[in-house]
Scaffold this active site. Structure first.
Site, mmCIF file in Angstrom:
data_model
loop_
_atom_site.group_PDB
_atom_site.id
_atom_site.type_symbol
_atom_site.label_atom_id
_atom_site.label_comp_id
_atom_site.label_asym_id
_atom_site.label_seq_id
_atom_site.Cartn_x
_atom_site.Cartn_y
_atom_site.Cartn_z
ATOM 1 N N CYS A 80 41.861 57.119 41.405
ATOM 2 C CA CYS A 80 41.304 56.121 40.140
ATOM 3 C C CYS A 80 40.285 55.348 40.716
ATOM 4 C CB CYS A 80 42.491 55.542 39.453
ATOM 5 S SG CYS A 80 43.472 54.206 40.599
ATOM 6 N N HIS A 125 45.663 50.749 39.068
ATOM 7 C CA HIS A 125 44.633 51.653 38.298
ATOM 8 C C HIS A 125 43.312 50.872 38.210
ATOM 9 C CE1 HIS A 125 43.878 54.975 36.153
ATOM 10 N NE2 HIS A 125 43.296 54.270 35.119
ATOM 11 N N ASP A 164 38.006 55.567 30.694
ATOM 12 C CA ASP A 164 38.799 56.093 31.644
ATOM 13 C C ASP A 164 38.454 57.423 32.172
ATOM 14 O OD1 ASP A 164 40.693 56.287 33.822
ATOM 15 O OD2 ASP A 164 42.341 55.277 32.917
#
Length: 640
Positions: free
Chosen positions: A204, A246, A261
């Site tokens: 991520c 994250h 995202d």
């Protein structure tokens, strides 16, 4: 640079822009046009209390500034420097604390109201059809050399900041794979854009860093936002603390910040195999902040882009609606907390959707212990956990696709299990008629509720049937005489004009599933399950036998008045009365043969003796010119 006199000092940003200028002796340029490094700065008076910051610049060698004009501009933190306004990116960038250009921090005009107003899944008006050509192009661009060249290729079909961001988003979501091993080992090399382009894998942090880098190359403000997430491995009610797990991005478009995202937009990790699968998810592109906060909690509350912002405790306690919840048209669900306590052994969950939707549920991995009924815009689910303790409830929705996707997950805390509410194992979903049964050709049911109560163990259910549709029904219970062989024998089906009637009698007290199937007569294939009723009988004296067995020649328009029991008493004279269409002759055959006669009302009547026989048949002659009789009904005779 960010300068502070003391804890109460006001921070200011200093922009130092150095212009090199050759000395021109012919024009008589002298030291009055030069900055003397030994002399105090002329604007020293405007920088009182910030001597520590000035001393950093006094370390410059005298020769470094010889022939150079040094301009110092002091401005408030959020004000745009006058000199910077001359540059093309002035509208996008401002100075950061190190004197570098940086993106504007989110403010009041970036905030969206909380809770969600149901207006849109996006934070700005979008027609996704406008991206069809761009999406196709961007998804097919390949890496030829470095990152700059890649961005240049992607922007060939992009003509606005929005389209630039969209092209970058699409490329990352379709080309970069989530690297589970790198994420677990926290391999920093896997986060570098050059490494990502080579391996086309990252975690991520790498996704967010690559997205930010590509946006900056494209001239679009972008920030990486770290925080907590309700992603892979999340459990309802889980608390968050310590290191952030994250990272995602904020992009500045059309005068305000928006959230994306690309990690979650690219695919998912299978919880059983821990393998990544590319599965594009549009939901995480410019997501409405009131929805984004459900599974993303940033380190800085300003990046929630919400008014009012949510606390970490609220984030932990709020219900987590998965992206598919909104992708498939869901609007809301109740209860709004992920952990539910039973009340008298029962939990009720309702979902509101913007269109008719098919649902299913699983309790501890099985489709049992619940009643799910469909509504025009949503569903209602009553769950009865079979034991005391903690249970996992998953709810799935079908939407426009052929696949059911998980949309909600609850943890049930059961302190009391109602053992009297034991539902049949074969009670499938949905229970009760709905828009779906009407869509499948079953209309105007006599019983609109999903549960039918009968005191004597018998009931009659009827509904309209569209032309060309055949109906099949079966009765299912967990114990007793209802077996696969006899599950259709406790139902006798009658056809009256355009309505079908199901006469049902149960063999004993208890709960039963009355399942309804349909099939188009002219099409091959099997019958399709549509819905079922839950039949409840508490009368312990009930002991109904099966109905007579019917054969293929039993016409749908035929009607049986008596005998309805499929088991006849031995050594008795039993009356028969039926309405049969298109029949020339009818008879009953046991040990002997007894003809039936047609009365004025159109019924075939007569009687037969059950003496000396084990089975009795009703037979018909359809054509008077033929001598071949067909079996239409079969009865058994009780042993003496």
């Amino acid at each position: 640079m960010e300068l502070k006199k003391d804890s109460n000092a006001v921070s200011i940003d200093m922009l130092l822009i150095v212009h090199s200028e050759k000395r021109r002796a012919a024009q008589g340029a002298h030291s009055d046009r030069q900055a003397d490094p030994g002399a105090p700065p002329q604007r020293r008076g405007g920088l009182q209390g910030v001597g520590n910051g000035i001393r950093r610049w006094q370390k410059l060698e005298r020769n470094d500034l010889h022939g150079t004009q040094l301009t110092v501009e002091v401005h408030p933190r959020d004000a745009m420097p006058q000199l910077l306004k001359k540059f093309p990116l002035a509208k996008r960038l401002q100075g950061d604390k190190n004197g570098n250009t940086r993106a504007r921090q989110p403010g009041g005009k970036d905030a969206h109201a909380y809770p969600w107003d149901r207006s849109s899944l996006k934070s700005m008006p979008l027609d996704l059809r406008q991206f069809e050509k761009l999406d196709t192009y961007a998804s097919q661009v390949t890496v030829k050399s470095g990152l700059d060249a890649l961005v240049s290729d992607l922007l060939q079909e992009a003509h606005s900041d929005l389209e630039r961001v969209r092209a970058i988003w699409i490329w990352i979501c379709h080309h970069i794979e989530y690297d589970i091993e790198a994420a677990q080992e926290k391999d920093r090399q896997a986060f570098k854009p050059t490494t990502i382009l080579q391996t086309q894998k990252t975690n991520c942090d790498g996704y967010a860093g690559l997205f930010e880098r590509m946006c900056r190359i494209a001239g679009v403000q972008c920030m990486t936002v770290p925080g907590y997430s309700k992603g892979f491995g999340y459990q309802p009610g889980q608390s968050f603390s310590g290191e952030f797990d994250h990272a995602w991005n904020a992009v500045f478009l059309e005068g305000r910040w928006h959230l994306v995202d690309s990690t979650w937009g690219s695919g998912l990790v299978d919880s059983t195999t821990s393998k990544f699968t590319f599965l594009y998810n549009e939901f995480y592109f410019l997501t409405h902040p009131a929805l984004f906060i459900e599974d993303h909690f940033p380190d800085n509350k300003n990046w929630q882009l919400l008014r009012p912002p949510q606390s970490l405790r609220q984030f932990e306690n709020n219900m987590y609606h998965k992206s598919e919840f909104y992708n498939k048209g869901m609007l809301s669900a109740h209860p709004q907390t992920s952990i539910i306590k039973t009340v008298n052994g029962k939990v009720t969950v309702t979902i509101e959707s913007c269109a008719p939707t098919l649902f299913m549920f699983m309790l501890n991995g099985k489709q049992e212990h619940g009643l799910l009924s469909l509504r025009k815009n949503g569903m209602k689910l009553d769950v009865y956990p079979p034991t005391v303790g903690t249970h996992k409830l998953q709810i799935f929705a079908k939407g426009n696709s052929e696949i059911y996707s998980s949309v909600l997950e609850y943890t049930l805390k059961c302190h009391y299990a109602d053992i009297d509410v034991r539902l049949p194992t074969e009670l499938h979903q949905p229970v009760g008629p709905s828009w779906f049964s009407e869509q499948m050709g079953i209309t105007k049911p006599s019983h609109s509720e999903p549960v039918i109560y009968t005191s004597d163990g018998r009931c009659s259910v009827s509904f309209g049937v569209e032309e060309g549709i055949s109906v099949l029904a079966s009765l299912h219970g967990d114990d007793g005489p209802v077996t696969e062989e006899t599950q259709r024998r406790y139902i006798f089906q009658l056809q009256r004009e355009k309505r079908t009637e199901l006469k049902v009698q149960v063999p004993h007290a208890g709960k039963f599933a009355l399942k309804i199937f349909v099939k188009k007569r002219q099409e091959p294939g099997n019958y399709v399950f549509v819905f079922n009723y839950l039949l409840c009988c508490t009368n312990s004296k009930v002991n109904w036998p099966v109905f007579p067995e019917s054969f293929g020649n039993w016409g749908q328009d035929n009607e049986l008045l008596e005998p309805l029991s499929g088991v006849l008493p031995a050594n008795h004279s039993v009356p028969f009365k039926l309405k049969l269409h298109g029949v020339a002759k009818a008879l009953v055959k046991g040990q002997d043969t007894w003809p039936l006669t047609l009365n004025r009302e159109g019924y075939w009547e007569g009687s037969c003796s059950t003496a000396g026989c084990q089975e009795v048949y009703v037979m018909v002659l359809e054509n008077a010119n033929h001598n071949f009789y067909s079996y239409i009904l079969k009865y058994k005779v009780n042993a003496q």
